[in-house]
Design a protein around this motif. Structure first.
Motif, PDB file in Angstrom:
ATOM      1  N   ILE A 192       0.988  -0.865  -0.339  1.00  0.00           N
ATOM      2  CA  ILE A 192      -0.011  -0.244  -0.211  1.00  0.00           C
ATOM      3  C   ILE A 192       0.445   1.246   0.452  1.00  0.00           C
ATOM      4  O   ILE A 192       0.572   2.340  -0.578  1.00  0.00           O
ATOM      5  N   ALA A 193       1.582   0.937   1.032  1.00  0.00           N
ATOM      6  CA  ALA A 193       2.646   2.660   0.942  1.00  0.00           C
ATOM      7  C   ALA A 193       3.474   2.848  -0.451  1.00  0.00           C
ATOM      8  O   ALA A 193       3.037   3.672  -0.513  1.00  0.00           O
ATOM      9  N   THR A 194       3.577   1.546  -1.063  1.00  0.00           N
ATOM     10  CA  THR A 194       4.394   2.040  -2.228  1.00  0.00           C
ATOM     11  C   THR A 194       3.333   2.118  -3.455  1.00  0.00           C
ATOM     12  O   THR A 194       3.896   3.476  -4.118  1.00  0.00           O
ATOM     13  N   ILE A 195       2.508   1.622  -3.649  1.00  0.00           N
ATOM     14  CA  ILE A 195       1.917   2.230  -4.724  1.00  0.00           C
ATOM     15  C   ILE A 195       1.339   3.359  -4.491  1.00  0.00           C
ATOM     16  O   ILE A 195       1.192   4.420  -4.885  1.00  0.00           O
ATOM     17  N   LEU A 196       0.725   3.729  -2.529  1.00  0.00           N
ATOM     18  CA  LEU A 196       0.321   4.992  -2.533  1.00  0.00           C
ATOM     19  C   LEU A 196       0.804   6.523  -3.186  1.00  0.00           C
ATOM     20  O   LEU A 196       0.767   7.233  -3.673  1.00  0.00           O
ATOM     21  N   ASN A 197       2.363   5.796  -2.243  1.00  0.00           N
ATOM     22  CA  ASN A 197       3.785   7.055  -2.411  1.00  0.00           C
ATOM     23  C   ASN A 197       4.217   7.080  -4.205  1.00  0.00           C
ATOM     24  O   ASN A 197       5.561   7.737  -4.269  1.00  0.00           O
ATOM     25  N   LEU A 198       4.760   6.040  -4.079  1.00  0.00           N
ATOM     26  CA  LEU A 198       5.410   5.539  -5.151  1.00  0.00           C
ATOM     27  C   LEU A 198       5.467   5.798  -7.046  1.00  0.00           C
ATOM     28  O   LEU A 198       6.784   5.634  -7.371  1.00  0.00           O
ATOM     29  N   ARG A 199       4.646   6.300  -6.730  1.00  0.00           N
ATOM     30  CA  ARG A 199       3.910   5.924  -8.624  1.00  0.00           C
ATOM     31  C   ARG A 199       5.100   7.384  -9.009  1.00  0.00           C
ATOM     32  O   ARG A 199       5.719   8.651  -8.365  1.00  0.00           O
ATOM     33  N   ALA A 200       5.449   6.514 -10.758  1.00  0.00           N
ATOM     34  CA  ALA A 200       5.824   7.605 -11.296  1.00  0.00           C
ATOM     35  C   ALA A 200       5.233   9.084 -11.832  1.00  0.00           C
ATOM     36  O   ALA A 200       3.764   9.507 -11.558  1.00  0.00           O
ATOM     37  N   PRO A 201       5.822  10.218 -11.775  1.00  0.00           N
ATOM     38  CA  PRO A 201       5.155  11.633 -11.282  1.00  0.00           C
ATOM     39  C   PRO A 201       4.704  11.800 -12.697  1.00  0.00           C
ATOM     40  O   PRO A 201       4.657  11.083 -14.157  1.00  0.00           O
ATOM     41  N   GLY A 202       3.304  12.009 -12.269  1.00  0.00           N
ATOM     42  CA  GLY A 202       1.704  12.174 -13.463  1.00  0.00           C
ATOM     43  C   GLY A 202       0.753  10.692 -13.828  1.00  0.00           C
ATOM     44  O   GLY A 202       0.424  10.739 -14.407  1.00  0.00           O
ATOM     45  N   MET A 203       2.043   9.767 -13.143  1.00  0.00           N
ATOM     46  CA  MET A 203       0.841   8.073 -13.187  1.00  0.00           C
ATOM     47  C   MET A 203      -0.492   8.599 -11.375  1.00  0.00           C
ATOM     48  O   MET A 203       0.214   8.708 -10.883  1.00  0.00           O
ATOM     49  N   ARG A 204      -1.739   8.728 -12.007  1.00  0.00           N
ATOM     50  CA  ARG A 204      -2.911   9.440 -11.266  1.00  0.00           C
ATOM     51  C   ARG A 204      -3.344   7.409 -11.249  1.00  0.00           C
ATOM     52  O   ARG A 204      -2.720   6.411 -12.036  1.00  0.00           O
ATOM     53  N   LEU A 205      -3.562   7.079 -10.468  1.00  0.00           N
ATOM     54  CA  LEU A 205      -4.314   6.041  -9.921  1.00  0.00           C
ATOM     55  C   LEU A 205      -5.272   5.246 -10.978  1.00  0.00           C
ATOM     56  O   LEU A 205      -4.759   4.209 -10.798  1.00  0.00           O
TER      57      LEU A 205
END
Lengths: 543, 211
Positions: A192-205
């Motif tokens: 959860i922490a990875t997916i919510l915080n470490l997405r590439a800039p510009g990648m929305r959910l």
């Protein structure tokens, strides 16, 4: 599954430029300690997958003991007491030791790559949550050698069978479930922490791949229900060792309460084992159909609805405990409601295939088999959801056929599909084509030969978890046993294919598959130890 | 890599704290479900449990129009050499009428033991309409070896018992109870099925032949 990650090659890693920033990577222990101390998501993913494969083979041996005994009516090979231990350990090992860690392993490998993150958000926690697993399952397997034998009350460990009447090793079993549960919870927090915080800039959910989406939702399910499992086994522990009466009617407790609590955990748990499978199939099918996934948003919402509904259906496992009519009706209808979002998913997969430019690589074969066979399992689930009909099916081989159809050609096939799909990324080599096709067809035939006849023996009334049966079930059981051995031994072929693929084979380019568009295919094959140290330029795809 | 992680570590920490809160909440919720379940069942009568203390008779006129069959079933427990017998297996009663039936406890073993008969009502909705004025099930019973003991059950089915219920089954299951703090563990352990304490005659029907 058992791919070794590539050796750390500095020249293929883009890390020099920023190496001053991460000194901790300069000291790298070699040999065994490299694996014990690793905090790299790819290495931990590999460890998870190897562990899962090991457990899959051990749990498979237990299943073959069961099927060998059931080859003919009468007692031939094992004592009924040992038979019960085998059915129990098979279920526990496969659920908690094989399927769940395999998905966590795939998440470790692929989630950072698919969202453009350099690693998991909490790498040391990641290491800890993996190393809890060998401890938990060594403890669980060691109960086989304890006086009184291993747990023998079925993987659902209903009280008071698992408290008052349980073997002494049950306390060790409880401890091992606690440890495995902590491992799952820590893994889920990390994801959860990875997916919510470490997405590439510009990648929305809503730009994430479905594998990432389904894992995000699965991780929330884990956070919600693993503590309930921990609570239930803690209550069992207290009933056994400290004289409490949570589930003991003699002291004012209620055994039915156990079933409510267990299935409040247990039903979301079965979705924990299938939602990531949906995700894997949803990335494989578009690749080999060379089309975008049909209905991306509806896939996300369907997954979320399935997750929410999973909390409202638990008592459909308990139709025969004496529920009031209103409850029978409520749980019957709420269960059938789940067929709607699941139907949306199957529809979307088929529509993605429709007029696609399809090629049948091994990953695609497993993915298509998943769609077909999981749907069969879904339909038998609908039959079981009908409360009055369930009074006939309850605790028969029909139930066994149902959940094996959703778990073996469902969850397990999706894991294999994922392994064949990502092996080129992991090892830099394509898996041997002929052998993988053999593996697929042997598994496909074996699985159906094993589990399809169980529908019939179940409808005819053969009860679960009994080492003997009456003569009219003999033919169906012989077929099931032949199929089981066929399926079991063809997995050795899988091991051979994976080892061959690690050691060599046709070289794979960065984009190993023609229609693969996700971020992981932009890094070289094999994926270097460190990827996306600088966030990638992410261009949103129109879904 | 580091710049990204450093940038986002406060966010990661926030996410982790939130998930930990949910985690603790769900663990507590699992335990909270135990009393919640009891309250829910008490209100709805869903688990067929009856009141654990004596209730008063509800003075209502006897509904002679309806007759309900009241059945009594008794069950032993593995490892407890006791026998519980209902003097009448079933009686036919009118709603509102108070009825007295007798049960006999017998200790067939060779040591004094404490046990309790735990009631359960089927169909479960009837448990809300079964009032017990006197019952041996409110207390533990202690019986010396070979001792027997006759106990009354005085009950009333209230008039608001749902129309569709024609038969009510009251099951008493004997459960061994702790005899005191010092022997508590032994009793529990002896209750296990593997008990080899020579108490086996208990489980069966008859060994009181010569008694």
């Amino acid at each position: 599954m058992a791919s070794l990650p590539p050796k750390h090659r500095l020249e293929s890693s883009a890390s020099e430029a920023s190496s001053a920033g991460h000194d901790e990577h300069h000291y790298r222990p070699g040999g065994l300690m490299r694996w014990v101390l690793t905090t790299n998501h790819k290495e931990i993913g590999t460890l998870y997958l190897i562990f899962s494969l090991t457990m899959f083979l051990i749990g498979g041996v237990f299943a073959l003991v069961v099927r060998a005994e059931l080859f003919q009516p009468g007692l031939q090979l094992v004592q009924p007491e040992f038979f019960n231990q085998m059915t129990t350990m098979h279920g526990l090992i496969m659920v908690f030791g094989a399927v769940m860690p395999a998905f966590v392993g795939l998440a470790n490998w692929m989630v950072p790559l698919q969202i453009g993150a350099p690693d998991m958000a909490l790498p040391r926690l990641n290491n800890f949550s993996f190393w809890l697993l060998p401890i938990a399952f060594t403890l669980m397997l060691s109960t086989l050698f304890m006086p009184g034998g291993a747990p023998n009350f079925g993987w659902t460990f209903y009280a008071p069978l698992s408290t008052t009447y349980a073997p002494p090793s049950t306390t060790f079993f409880i401890l091992s479930l606690h440890i495995a549960g902590i491992s799952s919870i820590l893994g889920a927090i990390n994801i959860i922490a990875t997916i919510l915080n470490l997405r590439a800039p510009g990648m929305r959910l809503m730009d994430m791949t479905l594998f990432v989406w389904t894992w995000l939702i699965t991780a929330f399910l884990l956070i919600a229900v693993m503590p309930v499992l921990a609570g239930v086994v803690t209550m069992m522990l207290m009933d056994i060792n400290f004289g409490t009466s949570f589930f003991n009617a003699g002291g004012g407790g209620d055994p039915v309460l156990f079933q409510h609590l267990f299935w409040f955990f247990g039903h979301p748990e079965v979705y924990i084992m299938i939602l990531p499978a949906f995700g894997i199939v949803s990335v494989i099918i578009p690749t080999f159909a060379r089309k975008r996934l049909f209905g991306y948003a509806s896939m996300v919402y369907a997954t979320a609805s399935i997750a929410i509904l999973s909390f409202l259906v638990w008592a459909h496992h308990m139709f025969v405990v004496g529920l009031p009519l209103v409850a029978e009706l409520f749980f019957m209808y709420s269960t059938m409601l789940i067929a709607v979002p699941t139907g949306v998913k199957v529809f979307n997969w088929i529509t993605t295939l429709f007029r696609g430019s399809i090629s049948f690589e091994p990953a695609m074969l497993f993915a298509i088999a998943f769609v077909v066979l999981f749907t069969i399992g879904g339909f038998s689930g609908l039959m079981l959801a009908i409360s009055p009909a369930d009074f006939q099916y309850h605790d028969t081989y029909f139930v066994v056929a149902h959940f094996h159809y959703v778990l073996v050609p469902g969850a397990v096939f999706s894991i294999m599909a994922g392994v064949y799909y990502w092996l080129p990324k992991w090892t830099g080599h394509y898996p041997h084509l002929r052998l993988s096709q053999w593996h697929f067809w042997l598994s496909m035939i074996g699985v159906n030969l094993t589990f399809f006849p169980m529908h019939f023996s179940g409808l005819a009334g053969m009860p679960r978890r009994i080492p003997d049966y009456s003569l009219q079930f003999a033919d169906f059981n012989m077929l099931s046993s032949i199929g089981a051995f066929m399926f079991g031994f063809s997995q050795l072929l899988f091991v051979v294919i994976v080892i061959m693929c690690v050691r060599g084979g046709k070289k794979a380019p960065a984009k190993a598959w023609d229609g693969a568009e996700d971020l992981e295919w932009t890094v070289p094959s094999p994926a270097p130890l460190h990827t996306f140290e600088h966030p990638p330029q992410y261009r949103p795809v129109e879904h | 890599m580091t710049d990204v992680v450093e940038d986002r570590s406060p966010q990661v920490r926030r996410t982790v704290v939130k998930t930990l809160v949910v985690l603790a909440g769900m663990f507590g919720f699992a335990f909270a479900l135990v009393p919640l379940y009891d309250v829910f069942c008490q209100v709805t009568g869903l688990n067929g449990k009856t009141s654990t203390s004596a209730q008063t008779l509800v003075h209502e006129e006897v509904d002679t129009e309806r007759t309900v069959t009241m059945q009594f079933v008794t069950r032993g427990s593995a490892g407890l050499p006791w026998k519980l017998e209902a003097h009448s297996r079933q009686v036919r009663v009118h709603p509102g009428q108070s009825t007295e039936v007798y049960f006999t406890f017998r200790n067939l073993g060779d040591q004094a033991l404490v046990a309790r008969a735990v009631p359960s009502v089927t169909p479960s909705p009837a448990s809300l309409h079964l009032r017990k004025l006197a019952c041996f099930c409110f207390d533990n019973q202690r019986l010396a070896p070979g001792e027997s003991f006759e106990a009354p059950l005085v009950f009333q089915l209230t008039r608001d018992l749902p129309e569709e219920i024609k038969t009510v089954t009251l099951v008493y299951t004997l459960y061994p109870q702790d005899q005191g703090p010092d022997v508590a563990v032994a009793t529990v352990a002896d209750g296990a099925p593997g008990s080899d304490k020579g108490r086996r005659p208990a489980s069966g029907e008859d060994p009181g032949g010569e008694a």
